[in-house]
Design an enzyme around this catalytic site. Structure first.
Site, PDB file in Angstrom:
ATOM      1  N   TYR A  24       0.791  -1.235   0.000  1.00 37.57           N
ATOM      2  CA  TYR A  24       0.000   0.000   0.000  1.00 37.57           C
ATOM      3  C   TYR A  24       0.827   1.290   0.000  1.00 37.57           C
ATOM      4  O   TYR A  24       0.270   2.373  -0.032  1.00 37.57           O
ATOM      5  CB  TYR A  24      -0.944  -0.010   1.204  1.00 37.57           C
ATOM      6  N   HIS A 101      -8.644   2.674  -5.308  1.00 34.37           N
ATOM      7  CA  HIS A 101      -7.830   1.713  -4.556  1.00 34.37           C
ATOM      8  C   HIS A 101      -6.362   2.061  -4.690  1.00 34.37           C
ATOM      9  O   HIS A 101      -5.894   2.421  -5.785  1.00 34.37           O
ATOM     10  CB  HIS A 101      -8.042   0.290  -5.078  1.00 34.37           C
TER      11      HIS A 101
HETATM   12  O1  CA2 Z   1      -5.820  -1.249  -2.493  1.00 35.29           O
HETATM   13  C1  CA2 Z   1      -6.722  -0.770  -1.799  1.00 35.29           C
HETATM   14  O2  CA2 Z   1      -6.872   0.433  -1.616  1.00 35.29           O
HETATM   15  C2  CA2 Z   1      -7.689  -1.731  -1.085  1.00 35.29           C
HETATM   16  O3  CA2 Z   1      -8.978  -1.115  -1.075  1.00 35.29           O
HETATM   17  C3  CA2 Z   1      -7.147  -1.893   0.314  1.00 35.29           C
HETATM   18  C4  CA2 Z   1      -7.970  -2.892   1.138  1.00 35.29           C
HETATM   19  C5  CA2 Z   1      -8.126  -4.203   0.382  1.00 35.29           C
HETATM   20  O4  CA2 Z   1      -9.013  -5.067   1.106  1.00 35.29           O
HETATM   21  C6  CA2 Z   1      -8.677  -4.010  -1.013  1.00 35.29           C
HETATM   22  O5  CA2 Z   1      -8.702  -5.266  -1.672  1.00 35.29           O
HETATM   23  C7  CA2 Z   1      -7.802  -3.059  -1.802  1.00 35.29           C
HETATM   24  C8  CA2 Z   1      -7.270  -3.153   2.462  1.00 35.29           C
HETATM   25  C9  CA2 Z   1      -7.141  -1.932   3.322  1.00 35.29           C
HETATM   26  C10 CA2 Z   1      -6.265  -2.264   4.482  1.00 35.29           C
HETATM   27  O6  CA2 Z   1      -5.207  -1.336   4.476  1.00 35.29           O
HETATM   28  C11 CA2 Z   1      -4.112  -1.630   5.211  1.00 35.29           C
HETATM   29  C12 CA2 Z   1      -3.095  -0.716   5.107  1.00 35.29           C
HETATM   30  C13 CA2 Z   1      -1.927  -0.937   5.793  1.00 35.29           C
HETATM   31  C14 CA2 Z   1      -1.791  -2.047   6.585  1.00 35.29           C
HETATM   32  C15 CA2 Z   1      -2.819  -2.962   6.678  1.00 35.29           C
HETATM   33  C16 CA2 Z   1      -3.996  -2.741   5.995  1.00 35.29           C
END
Ligand code: CA2
Length: 147
Positions: A24, A101
């Site tokens: 991310y 995303h």
């Molecule tokens: O890529 C994206 O922005 C997502 O929406 C992020 C979601 C995921 O379930 C989607 O498939 C794609 C996850 C968000 C969790 O974000 C975190 C960030 C840092 C550490 C842990 C989780």
């Protein structure tokens, strides 16, 4: 007509920059908010930027966007892949909805390949890290100016 773009973020995005930077990126959610604010301001818009870990709260905010926002940028996070209730709320909107995303879910696990949100979104930006939000703000601003 309102010039406020709602930028709504779903569960776990408060952890941004703290864990999984290889997926991310290293920007925190506060960094992303600052980028969105600067981009929106340059385009003559303001933003209302929020994050919640709760599905019902996200749905309340989507409903609020119906009357308070000129466009919605939404990173539904995990709820995009699971929530029919969120889709139903989005279907009540007439403003542009940009699904956003950080990662490219289509290039990840199979369970991330489809989102319910996409069924109600005007368009989708994914895979550009924090830059996805800037691109989504640009799209939201452009679309909201159309008659
Ligand atoms: O890529 C994206 O922005 C997502 O929406 C992020 C979601 C995921 O379930 C989607 O498939 C794609 C996850 C968000 C969790 O974000 C975190 C960030 C840092 C550490 C842990 C989780």
């Amino acid at each position: 007509m309102s010039k406020i773009i709602f930028v709504l973020n779903g569960p776990n995005l408060n952890l941004l920059g703290v864990r999984e930077p290889h997926i991310y990126g290293s920007a925190t959610l506060a960094d992303v908010e600052a980028m969105c604010l600067a981009k929106a301001k340059a385009l003559g818009f303001s933003i209302d930027f929020r994050q919640t870990n709760h599905e019902g709260v996200l749905i309340d905010w989507v409903q609020e966007a119906r009357t308070a926002a000129c466009a919605l940028v939404l990173n539904p996070a995990g709820y995009g892949h699971t929530s029919i209730a969120l889709l139903d709320a989005l279907k009540s909107l007439t403003i542009p909805v940009i699904e956003c995303h950080l990662s490219n879910p289509a290039a990840r696990e199979a369970f991330r390949h489809s989102t319910y949100v996409a069924l109600a979104a005007t368009g989708l930006v994914s895979g550009f890290g924090a830059k996805s939000y800037e691109l989504a703000i640009e799209a939201a601003a452009t679309l909201s100016l159309k008659p």
